[in-house]
Enzyme design. Structure first.
Site, mmCIF file in Angstrom:
data_model
loop_
_atom_site.group_PDB
_atom_site.id
_atom_site.type_symbol
_atom_site.label_atom_id
_atom_site.label_comp_id
_atom_site.label_asym_id
_atom_site.label_seq_id
_atom_site.Cartn_x
_atom_site.Cartn_y
_atom_site.Cartn_z
ATOM 1 N N GLU A 1 56.991 99.610 -8.659
ATOM 2 C CA GLU A 1 56.925 98.345 -8.564
ATOM 3 C C GLU A 1 58.149 98.021 -9.551
ATOM 4 O O GLU A 1 58.743 96.876 -9.185
ATOM 5 C CB GLU A 1 55.769 97.387 -8.993
ATOM 6 C CG GLU A 1 54.091 97.822 -7.653
ATOM 7 C CD GLU A 1 53.693 99.240 -7.272
ATOM 8 O OE1 GLU A 1 53.886 100.155 -8.502
ATOM 9 O OE2 GLU A 1 53.305 100.423 -6.770
ATOM 10 N N HIS B 1 41.866 95.611 -4.777
ATOM 11 C CA HIS B 1 42.040 95.603 -3.052
ATOM 12 C C HIS B 1 42.468 94.013 -2.520
ATOM 13 O O HIS B 1 41.908 93.673 -1.508
ATOM 14 C CB HIS B 1 42.248 96.097 -2.109
ATOM 15 C CG HIS B 1 42.592 97.493 -2.588
ATOM 16 N ND1 HIS B 1 42.023 98.861 -3.301
ATOM 17 C CD2 HIS B 1 43.683 98.553 -2.187
ATOM 18 C CE1 HIS B 1 42.785 99.790 -3.374
ATOM 19 N NE2 HIS B 1 43.553 99.529 -2.576
HETATM 20 C C1 LIG Z 1 50.747 100.732 -9.078
HETATM 21 C C2 LIG Z 1 50.119 100.771 -7.506
HETATM 22 N N1 LIG Z 1 51.221 100.477 -6.240
HETATM 23 C C3 LIG Z 1 50.571 100.525 -5.256
HETATM 24 C C4 LIG Z 1 49.606 101.016 -5.055
HETATM 25 C C5 LIG Z 1 48.848 101.936 -3.385
HETATM 26 N N2 LIG Z 1 48.665 103.127 -3.000
HETATM 27 C C6 LIG Z 1 47.818 104.291 -3.988
HETATM 28 S S1 LIG Z 1 48.009 105.287 -3.670
HETATM 29 C C7 LIG Z 1 49.402 105.851 -3.020
HETATM 30 C C8 LIG Z 1 50.582 106.534 -2.840
HETATM 31 C C9 LIG Z 1 50.006 107.243 -4.347
HETATM 32 O O1 LIG Z 1 50.400 108.767 -3.273
HETATM 33 P P1 LIG Z 1 49.984 110.129 -4.711
HETATM 34 O O2 LIG Z 1 50.679 109.647 -6.156
HETATM 35 O O3 LIG Z 1 51.079 111.523 -3.796
HETATM 36 O O4 LIG Z 1 48.723 109.749 -4.544
HETATM 37 P P2 LIG Z 1 47.312 110.891 -3.690
HETATM 38 O O5 LIG Z 1 47.641 109.561 -3.514
HETATM 39 O O6 LIG Z 1 48.645 111.578 -2.444
HETATM 40 O O7 LIG Z 1 46.774 111.600 -4.033
HETATM 41 C C10 LIG Z 1 49.843 104.356 -2.802
HETATM 42 C C11 LIG Z 1 50.832 103.288 -2.562
HETATM 43 C C12 LIG Z 1 48.568 101.456 -6.266
HETATM 44 N N3 LIG Z 1 47.168 102.063 -6.458
HETATM 45 N N4 LIG Z 1 48.853 101.192 -7.594
#
Ligand SMILES: Cc1ncc(C[n+]2csc(CCOP(=O)(O)OP(=O)(O)O)c2C)c(N)n1
Ligand SMILES: [Mg+2]
Lengths: 371, 396
Positions: free
Chosen positions: A100, A170
């Site tokens: 972000e 959320h």
């Molecule tokens: C700062 C922030 N931005 C966006 C999100 C929304 N979000 C939650 S999980 C995720 C994807 C994360 O992917 P990864 O790090 O590969 O972990 P995985 O879910 O595959 O275990 C996103 C974009 C968040 N929780 N926090």
């Protein structure tokens, strides 16, 4: 619910046909040629579709506008960006990595080159990593460069507010943090038609804007939205309903609860004047002041925690201006001063599931009027 | 397009390697028999090192350990499947991210460390919690927002914690837990108790700026911090290559050494974590990239099939499944019969069902808990209710 939301559709529609680009770098830069258009009733659509329309129009009318954010190329979590990448290409509508602070910093730079950078933050809860970029870079760029540079073409969109079971990350309504920052605008729409017109104004406004979208209403709120290109003015609030006993001020999703409360109050013989603030900074003090001078009472309601919320600013300003006209202390009906845990959703967001929120407002209305 | 190109990588077969393990104990073995026997097994995929010599592919294990791996992973798998059903039945609300497919990381890591070592992770935390010694009952209670949950119901799926065994929990903001992990590691180094911190994050999180800030601090101060990138190849709907210029996450620390590990192989994970712990205590931080896969969608609102093919998912299940891998090892070494393993799975299923039934009995948190833990108890701080004037509470 849908019917009460639809009532918000009765609006004096202000619009203009967008022609040419208002460059964010132009010295005066103000977009002031709003003109009334014939109120053309468009198709009935929901709020996310209205946002989607606005983005289509923004990209269509200005070849130097860009839309980006996490998963935006696929339509985004809430489908607001559906179809944009197909229509305008991956160079103008694209996914960013999960970062972000980077997204907003990048957007500031893009805007500084005279482009319209429309950045999406997936949830308002995730805007905090970008807080520094917004507060320290975006907001002060014009001022500290003596007007040589600015990022007026920057618009940050983020879904905010509770949806019942969103939990800690959320659900938040962070608008008040940004209202403490001279140099940015904060805008929150209450309905599909408002969302489209206000978003287009934000995108074309020569100042950086944070635009919070009520995610509770993305699908729920449906109204007729003109299909053409129109804008609604910023920093102009709107009297949704006229009344004589008390003024109610709110914004975004909370207005649907307040509107319900007004209907209930009507049954008790209380005449409410309901104002949608729409732009939180710089806000339309005059309309609120005029209304409070008439009614002598003010109630402000927002979903964010009560302490330090934007309601406090409104309250203080109105007390300064209308002290002698007030017949009761200014009241606030707001979120609790607690985090937002899913397990307490029925306590925290009862108003979305039952009529408790409306009752809260209503009981308060009665209490004030009995004073 | 590149997706198919990726799939072929994901489907790297392991079947041949499992049976090339040495030396096979060709004798009948029941789980109660002598379980201190050492078995050496070759990992099917070699480790790849960045600025470090990778550890040996020969991993020592024991019948007991293999049987424990099997039971623990079967339990995790079953728990996540049950959580899926509970979610669909609306007994679990809110955001819920499942771990099935990635179990080998949780189990292999625990086999290499002690509960004095710390673990901190993101929101995909149910199985890590179980690995740290948490109970099914506490898991399901937390998932359903009950008092009996590990965070008293106030955290929910994304926020499991277990202080007594160094689990610093489930964090919701992507990437935020990694610098925290470095802080934990600093405290550990300071107290000279020869323990380390594992900070887990995803391939999506690997692109957050915080991560690089954390890496620099950890390297600058030689902290015993192990950054574990659980690379399941997707961050929500975004394939790794769409979000990262270099998806070689083990190399992304530049000056920080790294190791790429087959995260679907509990023994490889164990070997890597043992190696990393020794390294971190001596030399400071190291990155472990666990090549793994999540079977479920990102969260319960993601069917998980729009940005990847069903073939890719079923291919990984067939070729690389972490539970099946251990099952095959156990069978090939004749440590248990197929029936005995099936019976274990039945027992596990029963345990899970019982835990769910019990969790449902746990009451929801008392409404007064809404105001507790906002600040320290007894400091007289006030919180205000919806109406600032009439609802006010001195925080309990
Ligand atoms: C700062 C922030 N931005 C966006 C999100 C929304 N979000 C939650 S999980 C995720 C994807 C994360 O992917 P990864 O790090 O590969 O972990 P995985 O879910 O595959 O275990 C996103 C974009 C968040 N929780 N926090
Ligand atoms: Mg991932």
């Amino acid at each position: 619910m849908a019917t009460s939301l639809r009532r918000f559709g009765r609006l004096a529609l202000i619009s203009r046909n967008w022609s040419g680009r208002g460059f964010s770098t132009s010295p005066s830069g103000e977009i002031n040629s709003y003109s009334n258009i014939q109120q053309s009733e468009g198709k009935s659509i929901n709020l996310f579709s209205a946002i989607n329309q606005a983005l289509h129009i923004a990209l269509e009318t200005d070849p130097r506008s860009y839309v980006f954010g996490e998963d935006v190329g696929f339509g985004g979590v809430f489908r607001c960006t559906t179809g944009l990448a197909d229509r305008f290409g991956k160079h103008r509508v694209f996914n960013t990595p999960l970062c972000e602070q980077g997204i907003v910093g990048f957007a500031v730079g893009l805007a500084a080159m005279g482009n319209r950078a429309i950045a999406e933050i997936q949830f308002a809860d995730y805007i905090y990593p970008a807080f520094d970029q917004i507060v320290n870079e975006a907001a002060k760029f014009r001022y500290r460069s003596g007007n040589q540079f600015n990022c007026g073409g920057l618009t940050i969109r983020a879904p905010y507010g509770a949806v019942g079971h969103g939990g800690h990350y959320h659900s938040q309504s962070p608008e008040a943090f940004f209202c403490h920052v001279p140099g940015i605008k904060v805008v929150i729409p209450r309905s599909p038609r408002q969302a489209k017109g206000l978003l287009l104004s934000c995108i074309r406004d020569p100042n950086p804007v944070v635009f919070f979208e009520p995610k509770w209403l993305y699908r729920l709120a449906v109204e007729e939205v003109p299909e053409d290109d129109y804008m609604l003015p910023l920093s102009e609030s709107e009297i949704i309903q006229e009344g004589s006993d008390i003024t109610l001020v709110g914004w975004g999703a909370q207005l649907s609860i307040m509107e319900q409360a007004c209907i209930e109050a009507e049954k008790d013989g209380i005449s409410c004047e309901l104002i949608d603030l729409k732009t939180l900074i710089p806000w339309d003090k005059e309309t609120v002041e005029t209304s409070v001078r008439k009614t002598g009472r003010l109630l402000i309601s927002h979903e964010a925690p009560v302490t330090g919320g934007f309601g406090a600013e409104i309250s203080a300003s109105i007390v300064e201006r209308c002290f002698l006209r007030l017949e009761a202390p200014v009241a606030r009906i707001c979120g609790l001063d607690t985090p937002l845990s899913t397990c307490f959703r029925t306590l925290l967001y009862a108003h979305q599931e039952q009529d408790i929120g409306c009752n809260q407002v209503n009981n308060k209305l009665l209490a004030i009027l009995l004073l | 397009m590149a997706l198919t190109h990726r799939s072929s990588n994901l489907l790297r077969p392991f079947t041949t390697a499992v049976f090339s393990s040495t030396p096979s104990l060709r004798r009948p073995f029941s789980s109660s028999a002598d379980d201190t026997t050492t078995i050496t097994i070759e990992t099917s995929v070699p480790f790849t090192g960045h600025k470090c010599d990778p550890p040996s592919r020969s991993v020592e294990t024991s019948p007991k350990e293999l049987m424990t791996f099997f039971r623990d992973m079967a339990k995790m798998r079953r728990m996540e499947i049950a959580a899926d059903s509970l979610y669909k039945a609306k007994l679990i609300r809110g955001f819920c991210h499942l771990y099935d497919g990635q179990e080998a990381v949780a189990v292999g890591m625990e086999a290499a460390i002690t509960k004095k070592d710390c673990i901190i992770t993101a929101y995909r935390d149910h199985c890590i919690y179980l690995g740290r010694g948490g109970t099914l009952l506490e898991c399901f209670s937390e998932l359903m927002g009950r008092q009996g949950g590990c965070s008293k119901g106030k955290g929910g799926s994304m926020h499991f914690y277990k202080k007594d065994s160094g689990f610093y929990g489930g964090h919701g903001i992507v990437g935020a837990q990694v610098p925290l992990g470095c802080g934990l590691a600093f405290a550990q180094k300071y107290s000279k108790d020869e323990t380390v911190s594992f900070a887990l994050y995803g391939d999506g999180a690997a692109n957050q700026g915080q991560l690089f800030e954390a890496l620099n601090m950890a390297a600058l101060w030689d902290l015993p911090a192990i950054l574990v990138c659980e690379n399941n190849h997707y961050g929500m709907g975004t394939a790794e290559w769409r979000a990262a210029k270099s998806p070689a996450y083990y190399k992304r620390g530049d000056y920080v050494p790294g190791l790429k590990v087959d995260g679907m192989d509990a023994l490889a994970v164990k070997q890597a974590c043992k190696f990393a712990k020794e390294h971190a205590l001596k030399n400071g931080p190291i990155i472990l990239e666990m090549d793994t896969y999540r079977y479920h969608g990102h969260s319960m609102s993601d069917p998980g099939s729009t940005y990847r093919t069903r073939d890719e998912i079923s291919g990984v299940r067939q070729e690389r499944d972490p539970v099946e891998r251990i099952r095959k090892l156990i069978l090939s070494h004749e440590l248990a019969t197929e029936k005995e393993l099936k019976d274990i799975e039945k027992e596990v299923r029963k345990e899970v069902d019982e835990a769910i039934a019990q969790a449902k009995e746990s009451p929801m948190p008392d409404p007064s808990e809404l105001f507790t833990n906002v600040y320290v108890k007894g400091y007289g701080v006030e919180a205000f209710g919806a109406d600032r004037k009439e609802v006010r509470a001195v925080l309990p």
